[in-house]
Enzyme design. Sequence first.
Site, PDB file in Angstrom:
ATOM      1  N   HIS C 131     -20.243  97.681  -8.375  1.00  0.00           N
ATOM      2  CA  HIS C 131     -20.803  97.864  -7.031  1.00  0.00           C
ATOM      3  C   HIS C 131     -19.845  97.452  -5.923  1.00  0.00           C
ATOM      4  O   HIS C 131     -20.198  97.504  -4.759  1.00  0.00           O
ATOM      5  CB  HIS C 131     -22.098  97.066  -6.881  1.00  0.00           C
ATOM      6  CG  HIS C 131     -23.144  97.419  -7.892  1.00  0.00           C
ATOM      7  ND1 HIS C 131     -23.205  96.807  -9.126  1.00  0.00           N
ATOM      8  CD2 HIS C 131     -24.139  98.329  -7.882  1.00  0.00           C
ATOM      9  CE1 HIS C 131     -24.210  97.315  -9.825  1.00  0.00           C
ATOM     10  NE2 HIS C 131     -24.795  98.241  -9.104  1.00  0.00           N
ATOM     11  N   ASP C 233       0.872  72.368 -43.756  1.00  0.00           N
ATOM     12  CA  ASP C 233       1.183  72.962 -45.048  1.00  0.00           C
ATOM     13  C   ASP C 233       2.653  73.355 -45.181  1.00  0.00           C
ATOM     14  O   ASP C 233       3.018  74.513 -45.028  1.00  0.00           O
ATOM     15  CB  ASP C 233       0.273  74.175 -45.289  1.00  0.00           C
ATOM     16  CG  ASP C 233       0.327  74.641 -46.728  1.00  0.00           C
ATOM     17  OD1 ASP C 233       1.291  74.296 -47.438  1.00  0.00           O
ATOM     18  OD2 ASP C 233      -0.596  75.350 -47.157  1.00  0.00           O
ATOM     19  N   HIS C 236       3.409  75.416 -48.921  1.00  0.00           N
ATOM     20  CA  HIS C 236       3.299  76.830 -49.251  1.00  0.00           C
ATOM     21  C   HIS C 236       4.636  77.568 -49.167  1.00  0.00           C
ATOM     22  O   HIS C 236       4.790  78.633 -49.741  1.00  0.00           O
ATOM     23  CB  HIS C 236       2.281  77.524 -48.332  1.00  0.00           C
ATOM     24  CG  HIS C 236       2.801  77.884 -46.971  1.00  0.00           C
ATOM     25  ND1 HIS C 236       3.133  76.949 -46.017  1.00  0.00           N
ATOM     26  CD2 HIS C 236       3.073  79.083 -46.392  1.00  0.00           C
ATOM     27  CE1 HIS C 236       3.557  77.563 -44.919  1.00  0.00           C
ATOM     28  NE2 HIS C 236       3.540  78.860 -45.114  1.00  0.00           N
ATOM     29  N   HIS C 241       6.884  81.886 -49.177  1.00  0.00           N
ATOM     30  CA  HIS C 241       8.084  82.371 -48.475  1.00  0.00           C
ATOM     31  C   HIS C 241       9.319  82.424 -49.365  1.00  0.00           C
ATOM     32  O   HIS C 241      10.438  82.387 -48.897  1.00  0.00           O
ATOM     33  CB  HIS C 241       8.324  81.521 -47.226  1.00  0.00           C
ATOM     34  CG  HIS C 241       7.171  81.564 -46.277  1.00  0.00           C
ATOM     35  ND1 HIS C 241       6.602  82.746 -45.860  1.00  0.00           N
ATOM     36  CD2 HIS C 241       6.441  80.586 -45.695  1.00  0.00           C
ATOM     37  CE1 HIS C 241       5.585  82.496 -45.052  1.00  0.00           C
ATOM     38  NE2 HIS C 241       5.460  81.193 -44.946  1.00  0.00           N
ATOM     39  N   ASP C 393       1.975  85.274 -45.231  1.00  0.00           N
ATOM     40  CA  ASP C 393       0.912  84.338 -44.850  1.00  0.00           C
ATOM     41  C   ASP C 393      -0.405  85.086 -44.693  1.00  0.00           C
ATOM     42  O   ASP C 393      -1.440  84.678 -45.209  1.00  0.00           O
ATOM     43  CB  ASP C 393       1.261  83.656 -43.520  1.00  0.00           C
ATOM     44  CG  ASP C 393       2.349  82.594 -43.684  1.00  0.00           C
ATOM     45  OD1 ASP C 393       2.332  81.896 -44.708  1.00  0.00           O
ATOM     46  OD2 ASP C 393       3.193  82.466 -42.774  1.00  0.00           O
TER      47      ASP C 393
END
Lengths: 169, 86, 460
Positions: C131, C233, C236, C241, C393
């Site tokens: 409006h 972490d 991991h 990786h 990941d």
Amino acid sequence: MVGISEEVYREVRDFLLREAELLDNGSYRDWLDCLTEDIRYQVPVRVTRDRGVESEFVNEMGHLDEDYVSLEMRVMRLETEYAWAEDPPSRTRHFLSNIRIEPGDRDDEVRVKSNLLLYRTRGDDPHYDLLSAERHDVLRRVNGQWKLARRLVLLDQTTIGTHNLSILF
Amino acid sequence: MSDEVIEIGNEFTFVRVRKVHTRNGVRLEIHSPRLGYRIQLDPLELESLTWQTTETFSRFLETPFGPRERLMRPLSEALICDRREE
Amino acid sequence: MILYQTTFGIKGVSNVTLSVGDRVNQVEQLLRRVKQNIDEGRVPAKIYNDPDIFELERERIFGRAYIYLGHESEIPHPGDYMVRYIADDNVIVVRDEEGQIRVLFNCCRHRGMQVCRAEMGNASHFRCPYHGWTYRNTGELVGVPAGKEAYGDVLDKGAWGLRPVPRMEIYDGLIFASLDAQAPSLNEYLGGMTWYLDLVTKRTEAGLEVVGAPHRWVMDANWKLPADNFVGDAYHTLMTHRSAVELDLAPRDPKFAMYGVHVHAGNGHGLGMISAPPGMELPPFWGYPEEVVRALQRSYPRPEQVEVARRINFLHGTVFPNFSVLNVMIAKDHRSAPTPMLTFRVWRPVGPDRTEVWSWFLVERDAPEWFKERSYQTYVHTFGTSGVFEQDDAENWRGITRVARGLMARDHDLNYQMGMSFLKRDPTWPGPGEAYPLDYAEANQRAFIRQWCEYMLNEA
């Protein structure tokens, strides 16, 4: 199509179809052979802008921004036994259409635009991801063979609707 | 004689700005093609804008579609005006 | 308790087998069990994919915690704005004409239309497309079409501006907001974490700058999994990786990420700072160029920060609940030397099994141009949408989310016990928080879950 012969059109189309087939088959080494050593391969980030802004694409930031060595690195990675993102591999299908060819900046080059619909599915999940884009390529004739010298992938999404880009356009 | 038109816009509106040469001088024209308003400002008027605050413009925008508050200009009118301008 | 019932009352419609009361009890029981068992290093997998838990998280976590919205350098000029999210809430982050940053709910006060629809832009005033209500970029309502006729000139414009979010604070360029008016100050909220954020944000005088725009993508994984990964972490890296290690993008020792300090900085925030593995030489200060290294020795507020940074090659961390930082030296390809790069993350929850990732690349504004370019390439090739680290990941986080969906996950405890009984705190650590002399640890992950429990049980 000024300056582009039927023969060149056919050759370019065949090149693009073969290249897509190599990607869908996971023949990445053979795909690398389709590239010139000075290739620039870019997928710029896109941001929703108002109509007045010239381009929604952000030059300074790519989802991919690659040269030959980095593409080779991505392929070498897939060849290790630890590329979990693509092992089991994604099942992809490159659908190409709307191929448009113009003369390039050099005598041995052509500019090619094509529309790409890239289907991706993984595992036993019936859902799939679709990525849609316009590709702006430069193909160069090297020793009688067409090679990809430049690829700019203009994605239609700003927020990418797939969990990673471990696949190529 | 007409100079290059600059378009300046954002997601809320856009305007066209150009230098307009009169017989004896020059003005800056700001044109809102969407609302159909147009103003030609001389250097003194323009200079006076430089010491305004946002408050001034907020006051201008009390009627967001201009004093006449036509919510939209008919397309036909826009087309005719723009052609006349060229 | 009332909020709790409201939340489940709405959701309850879709559930045909359990009553609302049953579902509330089930979540309540699960949360109590998480809280009880976390000290034994046990966490039920269910927390990573459950619609009821997610509903409660929206209310209790994202309705209360400080959420990262962006960096000051993304809106450097008056009128620059960007549209961002606090979970589902859409906000305009804008620098007003006076230079002050404001965060406004992107919802017109007349009928609720989204006022800014471009993701970014510049404006001194915003005009709603529905409006035409027009607001100054401070949020103040200035114009209403047909104001005289429609409102008889009695509309109290001062009362109907765009609403600012209840709390907005900036720490060294990092813009955070909270939907909870009772939230503590940002400084109190971040606590000891500021000491570590400084290592990243205060390296040079000119400070950090976001390059371009963030990568945004959606992954079918629960938002807590990446937060957990970044908070602590390091473990991991050896498996996830491994491909990058084989390609020499990371140090040749697959266990390289073990050799670091694991710090719970308080309030659920945590990080790890990893050094060169034994028998390997890595450059000090992440391998930043000498200009940056020289600058940080002057810029860091404390000399101990310089000493700590000297030994960092890889830094990962999470600010509770969903803002993460990664500052690591890795190679952009198999033929290049490692280069430091910095990325900020927001794990925006969009469903129990869906997260929108926001990934920014940042670099020191006053770093040499060659370095900026190299650092950018390193980021794009290794992290972000297509990064070769990031890809793997995402695969893990979505796999966990998929299997956490079912009934078995409810009493299927995951092991959070790493370093629990034998890893002793380092009493000589110069920084705040609880520091452990090995980054193969899960103290940070346990602290994150504890903090999550406290918010979820309304005890924080």
